[in-house]
Design an enzyme around this catalytic site. Structure first.
Site, PDB file in Angstrom:
ATOM      1  N   GLY A   1       1.790   2.770  10.863  1.00  9.88           N
ATOM      2  CA  GLY A   1       2.696   3.886  10.584  1.00  9.88           C
ATOM      3  C   GLY A   1       3.746   4.126  11.664  1.00  9.88           C
ATOM      4  O   GLY A   1       4.240   5.228  11.823  1.00  9.88           O
TER       5      GLY A   1
ATOM      6  N   SER B   1       2.755  -1.512  10.667  1.00 12.10           N
ATOM      7  CA  SER B   1       4.187  -1.534  11.004  1.00 12.10           C
ATOM      8  C   SER B   1       4.846  -2.884  10.759  1.00 12.10           C
ATOM      9  O   SER B   1       5.639  -3.357  11.576  1.00 12.10           O
ATOM     10  CB  SER B   1       4.415  -1.065  12.447  1.00 12.10           C
ATOM     11  OG  SER B   1       3.956   0.263  12.577  1.00 12.10           O
TER      12      SER B   1
ATOM     13  N   ASN C   1       0.865  -1.182   0.000  1.00 13.46           N
ATOM     14  CA  ASN C   1       0.000   0.000   0.000  1.00 13.46           C
ATOM     15  C   ASN C   1       0.903   1.234   0.000  1.00 13.46           C
ATOM     16  O   ASN C   1       1.402   1.643   1.043  1.00 13.46           O
ATOM     17  CB  ASN C   1      -0.899  -0.046   1.256  1.00 13.46           C
ATOM     18  CG  ASN C   1      -1.765   1.202   1.383  1.00 13.46           C
ATOM     19  OD1 ASN C   1      -1.853   2.006   0.469  1.00 13.46           O
ATOM     20  ND2 ASN C   1      -2.398   1.354   2.540  1.00 13.46           N
ATOM     21  N   TRP C   2       1.091   1.797  -1.185  1.00 11.46           N
ATOM     22  CA  TRP C   2       2.033   2.909  -1.309  1.00 11.46           C
ATOM     23  C   TRP C   2       1.520   4.203  -0.676  1.00 11.46           C
ATOM     24  O   TRP C   2       2.264   5.160  -0.524  1.00 11.46           O
ATOM     25  CB  TRP C   2       2.362   3.174  -2.793  1.00 11.46           C
ATOM     26  CG  TRP C   2       3.166   2.108  -3.454  1.00 11.46           C
ATOM     27  CD1 TRP C   2       3.690   0.977  -2.880  1.00 11.46           C
ATOM     28  CD2 TRP C   2       3.551   2.070  -4.835  1.00 11.46           C
ATOM     29  NE1 TRP C   2       4.372   0.240  -3.816  1.00 11.46           N
ATOM     30  CE2 TRP C   2       4.299   0.886  -5.031  1.00 11.46           C
ATOM     31  CE3 TRP C   2       3.334   2.914  -5.930  1.00 11.46           C
ATOM     32  CZ2 TRP C   2       4.832   0.538  -6.276  1.00 11.46           C
ATOM     33  CZ3 TRP C   2       3.859   2.568  -7.179  1.00 11.46           C
ATOM     34  CH2 TRP C   2       4.602   1.392  -7.341  1.00 11.46           C
ATOM     35  N   LYS C   3       0.253   4.214  -0.346  1.00 18.85           N
ATOM     36  CA  LYS C   3      -0.359   5.441   0.211  1.00 18.85           C
ATOM     37  C   LYS C   3       0.028   6.632  -0.667  1.00 18.85           C
ATOM     38  O   LYS C   3       0.010   6.509  -1.885  1.00 18.85           O
ATOM     39  CB  LYS C   3       0.052   5.626   1.677  1.00 18.85           C
ATOM     40  CG  LYS C   3      -0.268   4.393   2.528  1.00 18.85           C
ATOM     41  CD  LYS C   3      -0.121   4.651   4.004  1.00 18.85           C
ATOM     42  CE  LYS C   3      -0.451   3.375   4.777  1.00 18.85           C
ATOM     43  NZ  LYS C   3      -0.519   3.595   6.230  1.00 18.85           N
TER      44      LYS C   3
ATOM     45  N   GLY D   1       2.549  -0.811   4.500  1.00 17.57           N
ATOM     46  CA  GLY D   1       2.576   0.599   4.131  1.00 17.57           C
ATOM     47  C   GLY D   1       3.988   1.096   3.904  1.00 17.57           C
ATOM     48  O   GLY D   1       4.612   0.791   2.879  1.00 17.57           O
TER      49      GLY D   1
ATOM     50  N   HIS E   1      -9.964   1.468   4.470  1.00 17.18           N
ATOM     51  CA  HIS E   1      -8.711   1.710   5.182  1.00 17.18           C
ATOM     52  C   HIS E   1      -8.963   2.745   6.288  1.00 17.18           C
ATOM     53  O   HIS E   1      -9.739   3.678   6.100  1.00 17.18           O
ATOM     54  CB  HIS E   1      -7.624   2.202   4.215  1.00 17.18           C
ATOM     55  CG  HIS E   1      -6.268   2.191   4.849  1.00 17.18           C
ATOM     56  ND1 HIS E   1      -5.857   3.188   5.708  1.00 17.18           N
ATOM     57  CD2 HIS E   1      -5.253   1.293   4.796  1.00 17.18           C
ATOM     58  CE1 HIS E   1      -4.634   2.891   6.140  1.00 17.18           C
ATOM     59  NE2 HIS E   1      -4.248   1.753   5.602  1.00 17.18           N
TER      60      HIS E   1
ATOM     61  N   GLU F   1      -7.323   5.155   7.243  1.00 18.32           N
ATOM     62  CA  GLU F   1      -7.042   6.541   6.854  1.00 18.32           C
ATOM     63  C   GLU F   1      -8.177   7.119   6.020  1.00 18.32           C
ATOM     64  O   GLU F   1      -8.320   8.338   5.916  1.00 18.32           O
ATOM     65  CB  GLU F   1      -5.688   6.603   6.127  1.00 18.32           C
ATOM     66  CG  GLU F   1      -4.537   6.400   7.110  1.00 18.32           C
ATOM     67  CD  GLU F   1      -3.263   5.832   6.532  1.00 18.32           C
ATOM     68  OE1 GLU F   1      -3.091   5.842   5.303  1.00 18.32           O
ATOM     69  OE2 GLU F   1      -2.434   5.348   7.336  1.00 18.32           O
TER      70      GLU F   1
ATOM     71  N   GLU G   1      -5.935  -4.474  10.595  1.00 16.11           N
ATOM     72  CA  GLU G   1      -4.948  -3.422  10.819  1.00 16.11           C
ATOM     73  C   GLU G   1      -5.317  -2.618  12.060  1.00 16.11           C
ATOM     74  O   GLU G   1      -6.069  -1.629  11.966  1.00 16.11           O
ATOM     75  CB  GLU G   1      -4.912  -2.463   9.624  1.00 16.11           C
ATOM     76  CG  GLU G   1      -4.494  -3.102   8.319  1.00 16.11           C
ATOM     77  CD  GLU G   1      -3.892  -2.077   7.383  1.00 16.11           C
ATOM     78  OE1 GLU G   1      -2.732  -2.266   6.999  1.00 16.11           O
ATOM     79  OE2 GLU G   1      -4.550  -1.080   7.055  1.00 16.11           O
TER      80      GLU G   1
HETATM   81  P1  PGA Z   1       2.276   0.825   7.785  1.00 20.34           P
HETATM   82  O1  PGA Z   1       0.832   0.961   7.084  1.00 20.34           O
HETATM   83  O2  PGA Z   1       2.899  -0.439   7.284  1.00 20.34           O
HETATM   84  O3  PGA Z   1       2.998   2.045   7.362  1.00 20.34           O
HETATM   85  O4  PGA Z   1       2.010   0.750   9.265  1.00 20.34           O
HETATM   86  C1  PGA Z   1       0.013  -0.161   6.910  1.00 20.34           C
HETATM   87  C2  PGA Z   1      -1.308   0.305   6.364  1.00 20.34           C
HETATM   88  O5  PGA Z   1      -1.853   1.296   6.864  1.00 20.34           O
HETATM   89  O6  PGA Z   1      -1.841  -0.293   5.407  1.00 20.34           O
END
Ligand code: PGA
Length: 247
Positions: A167, A209, A6-8, A230, A91, A93, A161
């Site tokens: 993050g 993470s 997930n490149w966000k 992420g 997600h 976010e 998650e």
């Molecule tokens: P992260 O994000 O690996 O940076 O914790 C995972 C995600 O939100 O999909």
């Protein structure tokens, strides 16, 4: 193992997107590993058309609209036309920006209608001592699954998650033993919605993470079928180290 990158919004140049795709292609031949990239929509258009590699593509989100007067939206049909096989929905976010269960359900249904597999993200904000988070997780699953057809339910991939673990660093991720418990619980909830032993075969991923340093311990014995990664998926070396740790 399904490893979804997930490149966000970490990737903001075509050069970086291409370098990450090249790295993913090198890793995708590994036995038992399926890599799916979930870039921002313009990079899906850049990388996925004509893709002959084993790397699959997904999108980080899709619209709850199905076309027409919906400025700024990327619909499921558009994502599918450009080669997306997976669509991340719900997600945290996106939920933090006000997305409701009803909206997430519409997105999941549109993805399924286009032949894509929704990756439904669920996860609690915090772990309270009286286990209210388990009810919260059950509610998130039930809100979507109860409205899908029995056939559609089988195509959903779950990404657990916990929001408190997203993050941060490997040290802040969930403990492997707690993950094992959660995966059992999630499959138990899923078994209320699918028949027979289907819940044992449905894919449940963990995200929050995941880094090269903790991927192996999280994967071994926890019952997960992969990761939603992420920040560690946006550096070619780190992502390679992560994939190598579990293959
Ligand atoms: P992260 O994000 O690996 O940076 O914790 C995972 C995600 O939100 O999909």
């Amino acid at each position: 193992m399904l490893i979804v990158a997930n490149w966000k919004a970490y990737v903001e140049s075509p050069q970086k997107a291409k370098a990450l795709f090249a790295a993913a292609k090198r890793l995708s031949g590994k036995k038992g590993i399926e890599i799916a990239l979930a870039p921002a929509a313009p990079y899906l258009g850049l990388l996925a058309p004509g893709n002959r590699s084993k790397v699959a593509f997904g999108v980080q989100d899709i619209s709850d609209a199905t076309g027409g007067a919906a400025t700024g939206e990327v619909t499921a049909a558009t994502a599918r036309a450009f080669g997306a096989r997976y669509a991340i929905v719900g997600h945290s976010e996106r939920r933090a920006r006000g997305e409701s269960d009803a909206t997430i359900l519409a997105k999941a249904q549109h993805a399924l209608a286009q032949g894509m597999q929704p990756i439904l993200c669920i996860g609690e904000h915090e772990r309270d001592t009286d286990a209210q988070y388990l009810h919260f997780i059950r509610g998130q699953i039930t809100a979507i699954f109860s409205a899908l057809t029995p056939h559609e339910r089988l195509d959903v991939v779950i990404a657990y998650e916990p929001i408190w673990a997203i993050g941060r660093t490997a040290a802040d991720a969930i403990a492997p033993s707690d993950l094992t418990e959660m995966v059992l619980y999630i499959r138990k909830v899923l078994s209320d919605h699918v028949s027979g032993d289907a819940a044992t075969h449905m894919r449940v991923l963990y995200g929050g993470s995941v880094e090269p340093g903790n991927a192996r311990s999280l994967a071994s014995g926890s019952g997960i079928d992969g990761f939603l990664v992420g920040h560690a998926s946006t550096d070619p070396k780190e992502f390679a180290a992560l994939v190598n740790a579990v293959s």
